[in-house]
Motif scaffolding. Structure first.
Motif, PDB file in Angstrom:
ATOM      1  N   LYS A   6      -8.025 -12.450  15.394  1.00  0.00           N
ATOM      2  CA  LYS A   6      -8.016 -11.704  16.652  1.00  0.00           C
ATOM      3  C   LYS A   6      -9.471 -11.392  17.014  1.00  0.00           C
ATOM      4  CE  LYS A   6      -3.427  -9.884  16.640  1.00  0.00           C
ATOM      5  NZ  LYS A   6      -2.837 -11.062  17.193  1.00  0.00           N
ATOM      6  N   ILE A   7      -9.802 -11.651  18.253  1.00  0.00           N
ATOM      7  CA  ILE A   7     -11.176 -11.440  18.689  1.00  0.00           C
ATOM      8  C   ILE A   7     -11.159 -10.568  19.940  1.00  0.00           C
ATOM      9  CG2 ILE A   7     -11.363 -13.492  20.154  1.00  0.00           C
ATOM     10  CD1 ILE A   7     -14.145 -13.859  18.753  1.00  0.00           C
ATOM     11  N   ASN A   8     -12.086  -9.653  20.013  1.00  0.00           N
ATOM     12  CA  ASN A   8     -12.210  -8.799  21.190  1.00  0.00           C
ATOM     13  C   ASN A   8     -13.107  -9.525  22.186  1.00  0.00           C
ATOM     14  OD1 ASN A   8     -13.548  -6.801  22.934  1.00  0.00           O
ATOM     15  ND2 ASN A   8     -12.235  -5.370  21.817  1.00  0.00           N
ATOM     16  N   LEU A   9     -12.536  -9.930  23.317  1.00  0.00           N
ATOM     17  CA  LEU A   9     -13.261 -10.736  24.296  1.00  0.00           C
ATOM     18  C   LEU A   9     -14.507 -10.027  24.800  1.00  0.00           C
ATOM     19  CD1 LEU A   9     -13.333 -13.331  26.017  1.00  0.00           C
ATOM     20  CD2 LEU A   9     -11.988 -12.098  27.723  1.00  0.00           C
ATOM     21  N   SER A  10     -14.384  -8.748  25.123  1.00  0.00           N
ATOM     22  CA  SER A  10     -15.543  -8.033  25.663  1.00  0.00           C
ATOM     23  C   SER A  10     -16.678  -7.960  24.643  1.00  0.00           C
ATOM     24  CB  SER A  10     -15.150  -6.638  26.145  1.00  0.00           C
ATOM     25  OG  SER A  10     -14.582  -5.885  25.106  1.00  0.00           O
ATOM     26  N   ARG A  59      -1.240 -18.990  17.518  1.00  0.00           N
ATOM     27  CA  ARG A  59      -2.528 -19.672  17.639  1.00  0.00           C
ATOM     28  C   ARG A  59      -3.401 -19.047  18.720  1.00  0.00           C
ATOM     29  NH1 ARG A  59      -3.304 -26.087  18.235  1.00  0.00           N
ATOM     30  NH2 ARG A  59      -3.578 -25.991  15.997  1.00  0.00           N
ATOM     31  N   LEU A  60      -2.779 -18.610  19.806  1.00  0.00           N
ATOM     32  CA  LEU A  60      -3.539 -18.049  20.925  1.00  0.00           C
ATOM     33  C   LEU A  60      -3.570 -16.519  20.912  1.00  0.00           C
ATOM     34  CD1 LEU A  60      -2.538 -20.563  23.727  1.00  0.00           C
ATOM     35  CD2 LEU A  60      -4.671 -20.443  22.447  1.00  0.00           C
ATOM     36  N   ASN A  61      -3.192 -15.949  19.786  1.00  0.00           N
ATOM     37  CA  ASN A  61      -3.290 -14.502  19.567  1.00  0.00           C
ATOM     38  C   ASN A  61      -2.446 -13.659  20.516  1.00  0.00           C
ATOM     39  OD1 ASN A  61      -5.094 -14.706  17.350  1.00  0.00           O
ATOM     40  ND2 ASN A  61      -6.758 -15.078  18.785  1.00  0.00           N
ATOM     41  N   TYR A  62      -1.286 -14.163  20.881  1.00  0.00           N
ATOM     42  CA  TYR A  62      -0.336 -13.332  21.626  1.00  0.00           C
ATOM     43  C   TYR A  62       0.407 -12.471  20.626  1.00  0.00           C
ATOM     44  CZ  TYR A  62      -0.992 -15.761  26.048  1.00  0.00           C
ATOM     45  OH  TYR A  62      -1.520 -16.260  27.211  1.00  0.00           O
ATOM     46  N   SER A  63       0.728 -11.248  21.013  1.00  0.00           N
ATOM     47  CA  SER A  63       1.405 -10.328  20.098  1.00  0.00           C
ATOM     48  C   SER A  63       2.851 -10.747  19.838  1.00  0.00           C
ATOM     49  CB  SER A  63       1.354  -8.902  20.637  1.00  0.00           C
ATOM     50  OG  SER A  63       1.915  -8.855  21.938  1.00  0.00           O
ATOM     51  N   SER A  64       3.443 -11.513  20.774  1.00  0.00           N
ATOM     52  CA  SER A  64       4.818 -11.964  20.592  1.00  0.00           C
ATOM     53  C   SER A  64       5.092 -13.155  21.505  1.00  0.00           C
ATOM     54  CB  SER A  64       5.805 -10.840  20.925  1.00  0.00           C
ATOM     55  OG  SER A  64       5.775 -10.563  22.317  1.00  0.00           O
ATOM     56  N   VAL A  65       6.153 -13.872  21.194  1.00  0.00           N
ATOM     57  CA  VAL A  65       6.590 -14.980  22.044  1.00  0.00           C
ATOM     58  C   VAL A  65       7.005 -14.444  23.409  1.00  0.00           C
ATOM     59  CG1 VAL A  65       8.336 -16.789  22.322  1.00  0.00           C
ATOM     60  CG2 VAL A  65       7.264 -16.427  20.096  1.00  0.00           C
ATOM     61  N   ALA A  66       7.645 -13.294  23.420  1.00  0.00           N
ATOM     62  CA  ALA A  66       8.099 -12.699  24.683  1.00  0.00           C
ATOM     63  C   ALA A  66       6.907 -12.398  25.599  1.00  0.00           C
ATOM     64  CB  ALA A  66       8.886 -11.421  24.410  1.00  0.00           C
TER      65      ALA A  66
END
Length: 187
Positions: free
Chosen positions: A90-94, A149-156
């Motif tokens: 997980k990366i913080n974009l800012s 892979r894209l660091n979403y917290s859930s599929v939903a």
């Protein structure tokens, strides 16, 4: 050595195309990365004009102003993060943008919004959705694996964001596939 900044370099193929144009003009590149070319020596005004004329029909342009260079660096950093790094951390974009560009995130965010007419966050989401489309078309990963892979917290959450951006569910998109993909420089 001098670094030139080039707009719309979004992939490795872009790097190859720019390298080819530099070779044709006899300009020696020390390093080429997304959005940046470091030349061994400064081009003459005539060489710079020839380079501009060669790159323009290919969809690239030299960026001469400071703000334009920063915007292009933001875009290329996001493209690199989303499309070219298999990075499960997980990366913080800012924080990543502030560290990489050596500017306060508020400055970067305001500049990006002012110049591009959209927020960094919306641009980041658009890039992530294009990556989701790509991975769905390849059909090698499940939606759950893509979300991870894209660091979403859930599929939903991924599905909701995908539908909000595209108007389609990921499964419906998969059925109609390639019609909805955009080149990265048009995102």
């Amino acid at each position: 050595m001098i670094t030139l900044f080039i707009k719309n370099m979004v992939c490795n193929r872009c790097i190859m195309v720019v390298q080819n144009e530099l070779d044709k003009l006899g300009l020696k590149a020390k390093n080429i990365r997304l959005g940046e070319v470091t030349l061994e020596k400064s081009p003459t005004p005539e060489e710079k004009k020839k380079l501009t004329d060669a790159l323009d029909p290919l969809g690239f342009e030299l960026i001469d102003d400071r703000k334009g260079r920063i915007i292009e660096k933001i875009k290329n950093s996001i493209i690199e993060l989303v499309h070219h790094q298999d990075n499960d951390a997980k990366i913080n974009l800012s924080d990543m943008l502030s560290d990489k560009l050596h500017h306060d995130y508020n400055y970067l965010s305001n500049l990006f919004s002012e110049v591009e007419g959209t927020t960094i966050e919306k641009y980041f989401i658009a890039q992530k959705i294009e990556k989701v489309k790509e991975l769905l078309v390849y059909n090698e990963l499940s939606l759950s694996q893509i979300a991870t892979r894209l660091n979403y917290s859930s599929v939903a959450y991924l599905s909701n964001q995908f539908k909000k951006v595209t108007g389609l569910t990921p499964s419906h998109f998969k059925q109609i596939k390639n019609d909805k993909r955009k080149p990265l420089d048009e995102v």
